[in-house]
Write a protein that holds these residues in place. Structure first.
Motif, PDB file in Angstrom:
ATOM      1  N   LEU A 199       0.829  -1.201   0.000  1.00  0.00           N
ATOM      2  CA  LEU A 199       0.000   0.000   0.000  1.00  0.00           C
ATOM      3  C   LEU A 199       0.867   1.255   0.000  1.00  0.00           C
ATOM      4  O   LEU A 199       0.574   2.225  -0.704  1.00  0.00           O
ATOM      5  CB  LEU A 199      -0.928  -0.012   1.215  1.00  0.00           C
ATOM      6  CG  LEU A 199      -1.892   1.172   1.352  1.00  0.00           C
ATOM      7  CD1 LEU A 199      -2.782   1.292   0.122  1.00  0.00           C
ATOM      8  CD2 LEU A 199      -2.742   1.010   2.613  1.00  0.00           C
ATOM      9  N   ALA A 200       1.957   1.234   0.772  1.00  0.00           N
ATOM     10  CA  ALA A 200       2.864   2.386   0.806  1.00  0.00           C
ATOM     11  C   ALA A 200       3.477   2.646  -0.561  1.00  0.00           C
ATOM     12  O   ALA A 200       3.561   3.792  -1.018  1.00  0.00           O
ATOM     13  CB  ALA A 200       3.965   2.150   1.838  1.00  0.00           C
ATOM     14  N   ALA A 201       3.925   1.579  -1.225  1.00  0.00           N
ATOM     15  CA  ALA A 201       4.558   1.740  -2.533  1.00  0.00           C
ATOM     16  C   ALA A 201       3.568   2.244  -3.579  1.00  0.00           C
ATOM     17  O   ALA A 201       3.899   3.109  -4.399  1.00  0.00           O
ATOM     18  CB  ALA A 201       5.176   0.419  -2.976  1.00  0.00           C
ATOM     19  N   LEU A 202       2.352   1.723  -3.549  1.00  0.00           N
ATOM     20  CA  LEU A 202       1.351   2.155  -4.526  1.00  0.00           C
ATOM     21  C   LEU A 202       0.961   3.614  -4.320  1.00  0.00           C
ATOM     22  O   LEU A 202       0.798   4.367  -5.288  1.00  0.00           O
ATOM     23  CB  LEU A 202       0.117   1.255  -4.443  1.00  0.00           C
ATOM     24  CG  LEU A 202       0.301  -0.179  -4.948  1.00  0.00           C
ATOM     25  CD1 LEU A 202      -0.951  -1.005  -4.671  1.00  0.00           C
ATOM     26  CD2 LEU A 202       0.632  -0.200  -6.438  1.00  0.00           C
ATOM     27  N   THR A 203       0.799   4.029  -3.067  1.00  0.00           N
ATOM     28  CA  THR A 203       0.458   5.433  -2.822  1.00  0.00           C
ATOM     29  C   THR A 203       1.635   6.345  -3.154  1.00  0.00           C
ATOM     30  O   THR A 203       1.437   7.493  -3.566  1.00  0.00           O
ATOM     31  CB  THR A 203       0.023   5.643  -1.359  1.00  0.00           C
ATOM     32  OG1 THR A 203       1.031   5.141  -0.470  1.00  0.00           O
ATOM     33  CG2 THR A 203      -1.277   4.920  -1.075  1.00  0.00           C
ATOM     34  N   ALA A 204       2.856   5.843  -2.988  1.00  0.00           N
ATOM     35  CA  ALA A 204       4.029   6.624  -3.381  1.00  0.00           C
ATOM     36  C   ALA A 204       4.035   6.841  -4.891  1.00  0.00           C
ATOM     37  O   ALA A 204       4.204   7.972  -5.376  1.00  0.00           O
ATOM     38  CB  ALA A 204       5.307   5.919  -2.938  1.00  0.00           C
ATOM     39  N   ILE A 205       3.846   5.765  -5.641  1.00  0.00           N
ATOM     40  CA  ILE A 205       3.820   5.875  -7.102  1.00  0.00           C
ATOM     41  C   ILE A 205       2.714   6.824  -7.549  1.00  0.00           C
ATOM     42  O   ILE A 205       2.901   7.650  -8.451  1.00  0.00           O
ATOM     43  CB  ILE A 205       3.634   4.481  -7.733  1.00  0.00           C
ATOM     44  CG1 ILE A 205       4.875   3.617  -7.477  1.00  0.00           C
ATOM     45  CG2 ILE A 205       3.359   4.591  -9.229  1.00  0.00           C
ATOM     46  CD1 ILE A 205       4.695   2.162  -7.850  1.00  0.00           C
ATOM     47  N   ASP A 206       1.563   6.733  -6.896  1.00  0.00           N
ATOM     48  CA  ASP A 206       0.426   7.575  -7.258  1.00  0.00           C
ATOM     49  C   ASP A 206       0.723   9.056  -7.054  1.00  0.00           C
ATOM     50  O   ASP A 206       0.129   9.911  -7.717  1.00  0.00           O
ATOM     51  CB  ASP A 206      -0.799   7.163  -6.429  1.00  0.00           C
ATOM     52  CG  ASP A 206      -2.064   7.879  -6.865  1.00  0.00           C
ATOM     53  OD1 ASP A 206      -2.424   7.770  -8.055  1.00  0.00           O
ATOM     54  OD2 ASP A 206      -2.691   8.549  -6.024  1.00  0.00           O
ATOM     55  N   SER A 207       1.651   9.375  -6.148  1.00  0.00           N
ATOM     56  CA  SER A 207       1.983  10.778  -5.888  1.00  0.00           C
ATOM     57  C   SER A 207       3.282  11.206  -6.565  1.00  0.00           C
ATOM     58  O   SER A 207       3.833  12.261  -6.248  1.00  0.00           O
ATOM     59  CB  SER A 207       2.081  11.022  -4.378  1.00  0.00           C
ATOM     60  OG  SER A 207       3.056  10.189  -3.785  1.00  0.00           O
ATOM     61  N   GLY A 208       3.799  10.383  -7.482  1.00  0.00           N
ATOM     62  CA  GLY A 208       4.973  10.777  -8.251  1.00  0.00           C
ATOM     63  C   GLY A 208       6.298  10.328  -7.670  1.00  0.00           C
ATOM     64  O   GLY A 208       7.359  10.719  -8.157  1.00  0.00           O
ATOM     65  N   ILE A 209       6.264   9.497  -6.634  1.00  0.00           N
ATOM     66  CA  ILE A 209       7.493   8.963  -6.037  1.00  0.00           C
ATOM     67  C   ILE A 209       7.801   7.627  -6.703  1.00  0.00           C
ATOM     68  O   ILE A 209       6.993   6.704  -6.656  1.00  0.00           O
ATOM     69  CB  ILE A 209       7.332   8.772  -4.518  1.00  0.00           C
ATOM     70  CG1 ILE A 209       7.106  10.119  -3.837  1.00  0.00           C
ATOM     71  CG2 ILE A 209       8.539   8.058  -3.920  1.00  0.00           C
ATOM     72  CD1 ILE A 209       6.639  10.009  -2.396  1.00  0.00           C
ATOM     73  N   THR A 210       8.969   7.520  -7.314  1.00  0.00           N
ATOM     74  CA  THR A 210       9.326   6.282  -8.008  1.00  0.00           C
ATOM     75  C   THR A 210      10.466   5.533  -7.337  1.00  0.00           C
ATOM     76  O   THR A 210      10.806   4.424  -7.753  1.00  0.00           O
ATOM     77  CB  THR A 210       9.713   6.578  -9.470  1.00  0.00           C
ATOM     78  OG1 THR A 210      10.772   7.552  -9.493  1.00  0.00           O
ATOM     79  CG2 THR A 210       8.519   7.128 -10.240  1.00  0.00           C
ATOM     80  N   THR A 211      11.072   6.135  -6.311  1.00  0.00           N
ATOM     81  CA  THR A 211      12.117   5.474  -5.527  1.00  0.00           C
ATOM     82  C   THR A 211      11.814   5.690  -4.051  1.00  0.00           C
ATOM     83  O   THR A 211      11.542   6.814  -3.629  1.00  0.00           O
ATOM     84  CB  THR A 211      13.511   6.039  -5.857  1.00  0.00           C
ATOM     85  OG1 THR A 211      13.779   5.855  -7.245  1.00  0.00           O
ATOM     86  CG2 THR A 211      14.587   5.339  -5.043  1.00  0.00           C
TER      87      THR A 211
END
Length: 220
Positions: A129-141
């Motif tokens: 869930l953390a990784a998916l919400t990160a990707i959704d907000s423009g965080i790729t690393t």
């Protein structure tokens, strides 16, 4: 495939069906592109061509050739952000955390409370869930400061979540502050260790170049 049809289910289907193709070409058209290149600067109404996982060209009026065309007008394309400190395993606690007045109350609620009963599957759910919400907000690393790594299996589950989402991630394993755990950390991060995580780290580097296993720095 034309730009006018890129919001249709057909375009999404094209992207999904070709997701495993290492030569898949995607052309984003009409975007504002933050290149981070001093010679190019910020380009307006420009295109960006991706082949596989490589940006092949940036500029106006690029030829679509065999690419899937995505209408990016009104959007900003920029390099992904880097999150250098996230406790990913806690993500599913966001909606059930009580209001607390200080750090001590927070620690007793999370680290001395919920964390002590976490299973490997719970680590997977929170990290994914953390990784998916990160990707959704423009965080790729993302560096996942995983200070609830009770066993090597807990770390395995968290790492698998990073792999399954596709994010570039570092699993920084750390033993928990409260409750029962295997007490093998950090010795099992030492190369040559037969305790679990060291062998997993070597295997991970060979199999998943976008993921790493590390020991986080500890404060004084």
């Amino acid at each position: 495939m034309t730009a006018s049809g890129t919001t249709s289910p057909a375009v999404l289907d094209q992207l999904q069906r070709r997701s495993t193709d290492p030569k898949r070409r995607i052309l984003f058209v009409g975007a504002t592109i933050v290149t981070m290149d001093s010679g190019l600067g910020v380009l307006h109404d420009a295109d960006l061509l991706v082949e596989g996982d490589t940006i092949m060209a940036v500029g106006p009026g690029l030829s679509p050739q065999s690419a899937v065309v995505v209408d990016a007008r009104g959007t900003i394309l920029a390099p992904g952000f880097v999150d250098t400190h996230r406790h990913a395993w806690e993500t599913q606690l966001r909606r059930i955390m009580p209001d607390v007045d200080d750090l001590g109350a927070y620690v007793m609620s999370t680290l001395a409370g919920y964390a002590t009963v976490y299973r490997p599957h719970d680590m997977y759910v929170g990290t994914r869930l953390a990784a998916l919400t990160a990707i959704d907000s423009g965080i790729t690393t993302m560096l996942d400061f995983s200070h609830n790594s009770r066993t090597a299996e807990h770390s395995d589950a968290a790492i698998q979540a990073l792999i399954d989402t596709g994010i570039r991630g570092v699993h920084a394993a750390m033993g928990p502050h409260f409750g029962d755990w295997d007490k093998r950390w950090p010795d099992d991060l030492t190369p040559g260790s037969d305790l679990g995580r060291a062998d997993r780290a070597a295997h991970l580097r060979r199999r998943e170049p976008l993921r790493e296993l590390r020991q986080p720095a500890e404060g004084p």
